[in-house]
Design a protein around this motif. Structure first.
Motif, PDB file in Angstrom:
ATOM      1  N   LEU A 192       0.820  -1.200   0.000  1.00  0.00           N
ATOM      2  CA  LEU A 192       0.000   0.000   0.000  1.00  0.00           C
ATOM      3  C   LEU A 192       0.861   1.260   0.000  1.00  0.00           C
ATOM      4  CD1 LEU A 192      -2.849   1.176   0.141  1.00  0.00           C
ATOM      5  CD2 LEU A 192      -2.695   1.043   2.643  1.00  0.00           C
ATOM      6  N   PHE A 193       1.919   1.267   0.798  1.00  0.00           N
ATOM      7  CA  PHE A 193       2.761   2.460   0.862  1.00  0.00           C
ATOM      8  C   PHE A 193       3.463   2.732  -0.466  1.00  0.00           C
ATOM      9  CE2 PHE A 193       7.041   4.215   1.344  1.00  0.00           C
ATOM     10  CZ  PHE A 193       6.688   5.515   1.684  1.00  0.00           C
ATOM     11  N   LEU A 194       4.067   1.705  -1.065  1.00  0.00           N
ATOM     12  CA  LEU A 194       4.812   1.919  -2.303  1.00  0.00           C
ATOM     13  C   LEU A 194       3.897   2.326  -3.453  1.00  0.00           C
ATOM     14  CD1 LEU A 194       7.413  -0.984  -2.058  1.00  0.00           C
ATOM     15  CD2 LEU A 194       7.834   1.470  -1.788  1.00  0.00           C
ATOM     16  N   ALA A 195       2.679   1.781  -3.478  1.00  0.00           N
ATOM     17  CA  ALA A 195       1.718   2.191  -4.512  1.00  0.00           C
ATOM     18  C   ALA A 195       1.329   3.652  -4.326  1.00  0.00           C
ATOM     19  CB  ALA A 195       0.476   1.305  -4.459  1.00  0.00           C
ATOM     20  N   THR A 196       1.144   4.068  -3.068  1.00  0.00           N
ATOM     21  CA  THR A 196       0.793   5.458  -2.779  1.00  0.00           C
ATOM     22  C   THR A 196       1.955   6.388  -3.097  1.00  0.00           C
ATOM     23  OG1 THR A 196      -0.721   4.762  -1.023  1.00  0.00           O
ATOM     24  CG2 THR A 196       0.028   7.040  -0.962  1.00  0.00           C
ATOM     25  N   LEU A 197       3.168   5.989  -2.718  1.00  0.00           N
ATOM     26  CA  LEU A 197       4.346   6.814  -2.983  1.00  0.00           C
ATOM     27  C   LEU A 197       4.537   7.034  -4.480  1.00  0.00           C
ATOM     28  CD1 LEU A 197       6.892   8.215  -1.799  1.00  0.00           C
ATOM     29  CD2 LEU A 197       8.088   6.041  -2.118  1.00  0.00           C
ATOM     30  N   ALA A 198       4.303   6.002  -5.278  1.00  0.00           N
ATOM     31  CA  ALA A 198       4.442   6.136  -6.732  1.00  0.00           C
ATOM     32  C   ALA A 198       3.458   7.161  -7.279  1.00  0.00           C
ATOM     33  CB  ALA A 198       4.230   4.784  -7.401  1.00  0.00           C
ATOM     34  N   ASN A 199       2.241   7.154  -6.773  1.00  0.00           N
ATOM     35  CA  ASN A 199       1.242   8.125  -7.229  1.00  0.00           C
ATOM     36  C   ASN A 199       1.529   9.524  -6.695  1.00  0.00           C
ATOM     37  OD1 ASN A 199      -1.377   6.852  -8.677  1.00  0.00           O
ATOM     38  ND2 ASN A 199      -0.468   5.340  -7.321  1.00  0.00           N
ATOM     39  N   TYR A 200       2.104   9.604  -5.521  1.00  0.00           N
ATOM     40  CA  TYR A 200       2.405  10.908  -4.920  1.00  0.00           C
ATOM     41  C   TYR A 200       3.587  11.583  -5.611  1.00  0.00           C
ATOM     42  CZ  TYR A 200       3.781  14.342  -1.372  1.00  0.00           C
ATOM     43  OH  TYR A 200       4.140  15.506  -0.712  1.00  0.00           O
ATOM     44  N   THR A 201       4.634  10.820  -5.897  1.00  0.00           N
ATOM     45  CA  THR A 201       5.843  11.401  -6.484  1.00  0.00           C
ATOM     46  C   THR A 201       5.869  11.334  -8.002  1.00  0.00           C
ATOM     47  OG1 THR A 201       7.027   9.285  -6.354  1.00  0.00           O
ATOM     48  CG2 THR A 201       7.193  10.766  -4.445  1.00  0.00           C
ATOM     49  N   GLY A 202       5.040  10.480  -8.590  1.00  0.00           N
ATOM     50  CA  GLY A 202       5.107  10.269 -10.030  1.00  0.00           C
ATOM     51  C   GLY A 202       6.270   9.398 -10.442  1.00  0.00           C
ATOM     52  N   ARG A 203       6.876   8.697  -9.479  1.00  0.00           N
ATOM     53  CA  ARG A 203       8.015   7.829  -9.735  1.00  0.00           C
ATOM     54  C   ARG A 203       7.834   6.512  -8.983  1.00  0.00           C
ATOM     55  NH1 ARG A 203       8.980  11.387 -12.867  1.00  0.00           N
ATOM     56  NH2 ARG A 203      10.914  12.577 -13.194  1.00  0.00           N
ATOM     57  N   VAL A 204       8.138   5.406  -9.649  1.00  0.00           N
ATOM     58  CA  VAL A 204       8.073   4.099  -8.998  1.00  0.00           C
ATOM     59  C   VAL A 204       9.341   3.894  -8.173  1.00  0.00           C
ATOM     60  CG1 VAL A 204       8.014   1.598  -9.347  1.00  0.00           C
ATOM     61  CG2 VAL A 204       6.600   3.097 -10.767  1.00  0.00           C
ATOM     62  N   SER A 205       9.175   3.462  -6.941  1.00  0.00           N
ATOM     63  CA  SER A 205      10.314   3.186  -6.064  1.00  0.00           C
ATOM     64  C   SER A 205      10.317   1.713  -5.662  1.00  0.00           C
ATOM     65  CB  SER A 205      10.238   4.051  -4.797  1.00  0.00           C
ATOM     66  OG  SER A 205      10.297   5.420  -5.104  1.00  0.00           O
ATOM     67  N   LEU A 206      11.485   1.112  -5.626  1.00  0.00           N
ATOM     68  CA  LEU A 206      11.675  -0.277  -5.184  1.00  0.00           C
ATOM     69  C   LEU A 206      10.837  -1.260  -6.002  1.00  0.00           C
ATOM     70  CD1 LEU A 206      11.644   0.197  -1.284  1.00  0.00           C
ATOM     71  CD2 LEU A 206      13.578   0.328  -2.857  1.00  0.00           C
ATOM     72  N   GLY A 207      10.689  -0.984  -7.287  1.00  0.00           N
ATOM     73  CA  GLY A 207       9.868  -1.855  -8.132  1.00  0.00           C
ATOM     74  C   GLY A 207      10.388  -3.276  -8.187  1.00  0.00           C
ATOM     75  N   ARG A 208      11.676  -3.444  -8.469  1.00  0.00           N
ATOM     76  CA  ARG A 208      12.251  -4.781  -8.572  1.00  0.00           C
ATOM     77  C   ARG A 208      12.252  -5.483  -7.226  1.00  0.00           C
ATOM     78  NH1 ARG A 208      16.647  -7.189  -7.158  1.00  0.00           N
ATOM     79  NH2 ARG A 208      17.554  -5.268  -6.329  1.00  0.00           N
ATOM     80  N   GLU A 209      12.661  -4.747  -6.180  1.00  0.00           N
ATOM     81  CA  GLU A 209      12.730  -5.341  -4.846  1.00  0.00           C
ATOM     82  C   GLU A 209      11.349  -5.782  -4.364  1.00  0.00           C
ATOM     83  OE1 GLU A 209      16.092  -2.353  -5.202  1.00  0.00           O
ATOM     84  OE2 GLU A 209      13.976  -2.499  -5.766  1.00  0.00           O
TER      85      GLU A 209
END
Length: 320
Positions: free
Chosen positions: A288-305
């Motif tokens: 939930l956090f990483l999906a929200t962060l991606a929408n908030y920043t416009g950048r995907v973080s820790l996608g592979r991990e």
């Protein structure tokens, strides 16, 4: 006809094959356990970097809009709104990272089912708070209200702890900033009572209602139960991840876990597959956090991990 000698040899061969299968199964289970623990550690390291390093943001992202917002005037100092949001999210991101490392340790040890369940619940809670502060579906002002409400809760908690310990400690609210120095802007070596008063004055000046609850003042009501039901990008597992972990942590065990908790006292072990089954918060929170962060920043973080972590978390089990 088969003689007794042949039957004996067949029984022995069957027993040896059975033992070999058990050994192979045990080895494979340990390999899956260790691989999952490594993936959890990778997510923990990624969360640490997200907490300590600046976020890359897109030009039209909500994060960029927050950077354009007016400074927040708190007493004799002005603080950028984006800095407040980032900091209050970071406190919980780093908390989740620390608890993820603890979860990996418990997975490898296979010694405590309830310990792992409780830590997974903590991971979920920390991720949920971090998510709420940067929720891109609400306005900058609404995000700011949530962040300042969380800060009020933290400052009040610091005062309660100091009072309980007889005033023998300083403010425990401390985090490392991007340059590796102790950040003094958000409570460390400050007067938490004055900071609380400054936040309340600012909120009232903005026309935001401030409610005095039992533990701390609130600008906007926030609770885990409300967030699990109302945040975007939830898929239905969040409420289960919270309530199942919560009830188990308070002794209301399902029948199968009750049996395993009893059995584990004799075996001295809690298999990783059982830990994973009852620790869905360890997966649902980061998701939930990483999906929200991606929408908030416009950048995907820790996608592979995260992809690796999710695949290993649900390896051998029915997803969701």
């Amino acid at each position: 006809m088969t003689g007794e000698g042949d039957a004996s040899r067949n029984d022995e061969a069957w027993a040896m094959e059975f033992i070999d299968r058990l050994n192979r199964g045990t080895q494979e289970a340990h390999e899956r356990r260790d691989a999952l623990a490594v993936a959890v550690d990778e997510i923990a390291d990624g969360f640490t970097q997200l907490g300590l390093k600046s976020w890359k943001v897109g030009r039209k992202s909500p994060a960029r809009e927050d950077m354009k917002a007016p400074d927040v005037l708190l007493g004799d100092r002005a603080e950028p709104a984006a800095t407040i949001l980032r900091y209050e999210s970071t406190v919980n991101i780093l908390s989740a990272a620390d608890q993820l490392r603890g979860f990996a340790v418990l997975l490898r040890a296979e010694a405590s089912l309830m310990g792992a369940v409780s830590v997974a619940r903590g991971i979920f809670e920390a991720c949920l708070w971090a998510t709420a502060v940067i929720d891109p579906t609400i306005t900058t002002d609404e995000r700011l209200q949530r962040a300042l409400t969380r800060r009020l809760a933290r400052l009040s908690a610091g005062i309660r702890l100091k009072d309980m310990l007889g005033g023998g400690v300083t403010d425990v609210d401390q985090v490392i900033d991007n340059d590796g120095d102790v950040d003094d802007a958000h409570g460390t070596n400050r007067d938490p009572a004055k900071d609380i008063a400054d936040i309340v004055i600012y909120a009232k000046g903005r026309g935001w209602p401030v409610k005095k609850s039992r533990r701390a003042s609130e600008i906007t009501p926030l609770s885990i139960d409300w967030l699990t039901e109302n945040l975007e990008r939830r898929i239905g597992i969040e409420g289960y991840a919270w309530t199942s972990g919560s009830s188990m942590a308070h002794g209301e065990h399902a029948a199968d876990t009750a049996s395993w908790v009893e059995l584990s006292q004799n075996l001295g072990t809690a298999p990783a597959w059982l830990i994973r089954l009852w620790s869905t918060g360890a997966w649902a929170g980061p998701r939930l956090f990483l999906a929200t962060l991606a929408n908030y920043t416009g950048r995907v973080s820790l996608g592979r991990e995260y992809q690796r972590f999710e695949e290993l978390f649900w390896d051998g089990g029915g997803k969701r």
